[in-house]
Scaffold this motif. Structure first.
Motif, PDB file in Angstrom:
ATOM      1  N   GLY A  71       0.828  -1.187   0.000  1.00  0.00           N
ATOM      2  CA  GLY A  71       0.000   0.000   0.000  1.00  0.00           C
ATOM      3  C   GLY A  71       0.870   1.247   0.000  1.00  0.00           C
ATOM      4  O   GLY A  71       2.092   1.182   0.135  1.00  0.00           O
ATOM      5  N   ALA A  72       0.231   2.401  -0.118  1.00  0.00           N
ATOM      6  CA  ALA A  72       0.957   3.667  -0.200  1.00  0.00           C
ATOM      7  C   ALA A  72       1.814   3.920   1.041  1.00  0.00           C
ATOM      8  O   ALA A  72       2.951   4.383   0.935  1.00  0.00           O
ATOM      9  N   GLY A  73       1.292   3.610   2.220  1.00  0.00           N
ATOM     10  CA  GLY A  73       2.042   3.837   3.450  1.00  0.00           C
ATOM     11  C   GLY A  73       3.286   2.972   3.546  1.00  0.00           C
ATOM     12  O   GLY A  73       4.343   3.425   3.991  1.00  0.00           O
ATOM     13  N   LEU A  74       3.178   1.719   3.135  1.00  0.00           N
ATOM     14  CA  LEU A  74       4.328   0.812   3.166  1.00  0.00           C
ATOM     15  C   LEU A  74       5.385   1.254   2.162  1.00  0.00           C
ATOM     16  O   LEU A  74       6.582   1.228   2.458  1.00  0.00           O
ATOM     17  N   LEU A  75       4.950   1.678   0.983  1.00  0.00           N
ATOM     18  CA  LEU A  75       5.901   2.179  -0.010  1.00  0.00           C
ATOM     19  C   LEU A  75       6.614   3.420   0.506  1.00  0.00           C
ATOM     20  O   LEU A  75       7.835   3.543   0.401  1.00  0.00           O
ATOM     21  N   ALA A  76       5.843   4.350   1.069  1.00  0.00           N
ATOM     22  CA  ALA A  76       6.430   5.584   1.584  1.00  0.00           C
ATOM     23  C   ALA A  76       7.440   5.273   2.686  1.00  0.00           C
ATOM     24  O   ALA A  76       8.536   5.840   2.717  1.00  0.00           O
ATOM     25  N   HIS A  77       7.090   4.358   3.573  1.00  0.00           N
ATOM     26  CA  HIS A  77       7.995   3.993   4.663  1.00  0.00           C
ATOM     27  C   HIS A  77       9.285   3.390   4.117  1.00  0.00           C
ATOM     28  O   HIS A  77      10.387   3.715   4.575  1.00  0.00           O
ATOM     29  N   ILE A  79      10.672   3.826   1.158  1.00  0.00           N
ATOM     30  CA  ILE A  79      11.455   4.852   0.459  1.00  0.00           C
ATOM     31  C   ILE A  79      12.137   5.785   1.456  1.00  0.00           C
ATOM     32  O   ILE A  79      13.326   6.088   1.332  1.00  0.00           O
ATOM     33  N   VAL A  80      11.391   6.246   2.455  1.00  0.00           N
ATOM     34  CA  VAL A  80      11.964   7.153   3.454  1.00  0.00           C
ATOM     35  C   VAL A  80      13.072   6.445   4.236  1.00  0.00           C
ATOM     36  O   VAL A  80      14.131   7.013   4.497  1.00  0.00           O
ATOM     37  N   ALA A  81      12.844   5.187   4.594  1.00  0.00           N
ATOM     38  CA  ALA A  81      13.860   4.441   5.322  1.00  0.00           C
ATOM     39  C   ALA A  81      15.137   4.301   4.491  1.00  0.00           C
ATOM     40  O   ALA A  81      16.244   4.430   5.010  1.00  0.00           O
ATOM     41  N   LYS A  82      14.977   4.066   3.200  1.00  0.00           N
ATOM     42  CA  LYS A  82      16.148   3.894   2.328  1.00  0.00           C
ATOM     43  C   LYS A  82      16.883   5.207   2.083  1.00  0.00           C
ATOM     44  O   LYS A  82      18.092   5.299   2.258  1.00  0.00           O
ATOM     45  N   TYR A  83      16.152   6.240   1.691  1.00  0.00           N
ATOM     46  CA  TYR A  83      16.815   7.470   1.250  1.00  0.00           C
ATOM     47  C   TYR A  83      16.993   8.523   2.347  1.00  0.00           C
ATOM     48  O   TYR A  83      17.977   9.257   2.322  1.00  0.00           O
ATOM     49  N   ALA A  84      16.088   8.633   3.268  1.00  0.00           N
ATOM     50  CA  ALA A  84      16.218   9.650   4.316  1.00  0.00           C
ATOM     51  C   ALA A  84      16.924   9.090   5.552  1.00  0.00           C
ATOM     52  O   ALA A  84      17.722   9.778   6.177  1.00  0.00           O
ATOM     53  N   ASP A  85      16.629   7.837   5.899  1.00  0.00           N
ATOM     54  CA  ASP A  85      17.211   7.241   7.100  1.00  0.00           C
ATOM     55  C   ASP A  85      18.418   6.351   6.796  1.00  0.00           C
ATOM     56  O   ASP A  85      19.012   5.791   7.710  1.00  0.00           O
ATOM     57  N   HIS A  86      18.727   6.162   5.514  1.00  0.00           N
ATOM     58  CA  HIS A  86      19.906   5.410   5.073  1.00  0.00           C
ATOM     59  C   HIS A  86      19.902   3.962   5.550  1.00  0.00           C
ATOM     60  O   HIS A  86      20.930   3.423   5.962  1.00  0.00           O
ATOM     61  N   ILE A  87      18.719   3.350   5.521  1.00  0.00           N
ATOM     62  CA  ILE A  87      18.616   1.932   5.885  1.00  0.00           C
ATOM     63  C   ILE A  87      18.550   1.136   4.582  1.00  0.00           C
ATOM     64  O   ILE A  87      17.543   1.199   3.868  1.00  0.00           O
ATOM     65  N   PRO A  88      19.620   0.415   4.248  1.00  0.00           N
ATOM     66  CA  PRO A  88      19.615  -0.318   2.981  1.00  0.00           C
ATOM     67  C   PRO A  88      18.535  -1.396   2.954  1.00  0.00           C
ATOM     68  O   PRO A  88      18.052  -1.847   3.994  1.00  0.00           O
ATOM     69  N   LEU A  89      18.193  -1.805   1.753  1.00  0.00           N
ATOM     70  CA  LEU A  89      17.092  -2.750   1.588  1.00  0.00           C
ATOM     71  C   LEU A  89      17.369  -4.100   2.239  1.00  0.00           C
ATOM     72  O   LEU A  89      16.441  -4.747   2.713  1.00  0.00           O
ATOM     73  N   HIS A  90      18.620  -4.534   2.288  1.00  0.00           N
ATOM     74  CA  HIS A  90      18.889  -5.827   2.935  1.00  0.00           C
ATOM     75  C   HIS A  90      18.583  -5.754   4.430  1.00  0.00           C
ATOM     76  O   HIS A  90      18.135  -6.730   5.014  1.00  0.00           O
ATOM     77  N   ARG A  91      18.767  -4.587   5.043  1.00  0.00           N
ATOM     78  CA  ARG A  91      18.409  -4.445   6.454  1.00  0.00           C
ATOM     79  C   ARG A  91      16.898  -4.277   6.615  1.00  0.00           C
ATOM     80  O   ARG A  91      16.312  -4.777   7.578  1.00  0.00           O
ATOM     81  N   GLN A  92      16.266  -3.586   5.683  1.00  0.00           N
ATOM     82  CA  GLN A  92      14.800  -3.465   5.754  1.00  0.00           C
ATOM     83  C   GLN A  92      14.142  -4.825   5.609  1.00  0.00           C
ATOM     84  O   GLN A  92      13.124  -5.098   6.246  1.00  0.00           O
ATOM     85  N   GLU A  93      14.712  -5.675   4.781  1.00  0.00           N
ATOM     86  CA  GLU A  93      14.194  -7.028   4.611  1.00  0.00           C
ATOM     87  C   GLU A  93      14.170  -7.752   5.964  1.00  0.00           C
ATOM     88  O   GLU A  93      13.178  -8.405   6.321  1.00  0.00           O
ATOM     89  N   ILE A  94      15.235  -7.605   6.734  1.00  0.00           N
ATOM     90  CA  ILE A  94      15.328  -8.242   8.057  1.00  0.00           C
ATOM     91  C   ILE A  94      14.322  -7.609   9.022  1.00  0.00           C
ATOM     92  O   ILE A  94      13.650  -8.309   9.784  1.00  0.00           O
TER      93      ILE A  94
END
Length: 191
Positions: A71-77, A79-94
């Motif tokens: 959903g829109a909220g999950l996508l926004a979260h 994107i913000v985590a990746k680009y604003a908070d610098h959390i790479p996708l491999h860590r977001q996956e975890i």
């Protein structure tokens, strides 16, 4: 609301309220994932003139990425985590797995890629605003190596800063006058 213990005793309902004391503190509640279920009832109609039966159901509401579970909220979260908070996708996956959502990193990559088309109109508007209204822009054209099939090729990454308004990025494979002229076509300020 925290009531005094006297309210629980027999006759406590007779106590007369004369005010209240309010205190505040800041706390944190963990973000949570929610499953949104869209129910579209089906109805059967029968035409009175032709006696024909027809099934009707509402159209599926638009999603940011068609046929995606995000959903829109999950996508926004994401994107913000990746680009604003610098959390790479491999860590977001975890992190998502720990929260109960097993989503592959490749899927997260797909979400990021598909989301770029959702914000393209905003980026285009920022470029238009820059070209029409900016008095000056700060430009850094950094050469970067891009891995090609047999060799590395040089490309260029432009960072365009309009002070207190926009930071824009452009990637080009060439760094000649024609490329720059096309990128800033219509701009009449200073570089």
């Amino acid at each position: 609301v925290v009531e005094p213990p006297e309210r629980e005793l027999p006759g406590g309902e007779l106590l007369e309220k004369i005010g209240e004391e309010v205190s505040e503190h800041v706390d944190r509640r963990a973000a949570r994932l929610v499953r949104v279920q869209i129910v579209r009832p089906k109805y059967k109609t029968t035409s009175t003139t032709e006696g024909e039966t027809k099934i009707v159901v509402a159209e599926m509401p638009d999603r940011p990425i068609p046929k995606s579970m995000a959903g829109a909220g999950l996508l926004a979260h994401t994107i913000v985590a990746k680009y604003a908070d610098h959390i790479p996708l491999h860590r977001q996956e975890i992190i998502y797995k720990r929260e109960g959502l097993g989503v592959a990193r490749s899927t997260l990559c797909d979400w990021i890629a598909a989301s770029t088309s959702l914000v393209q109109c905003i980026v285009d508007a920022m470029w238009d605003d820059t070209k029409k209204n900016a008095r000056y822009v700060l430009v850094d054209a950094t050469g970067v190596l891009v891995q090609a099939e047999r060799e590395c090729k040089r490309a260029h990454f432009y960072v365009v800063v309009v002070p207190r308004q926009h930071v824009l990025y452009r990637f080009t494979t060439t760094n000649d006058g024609e490329t720059v002229a096309k990128m800033f076509e219509g701009f009449s300020g200073y570089f």
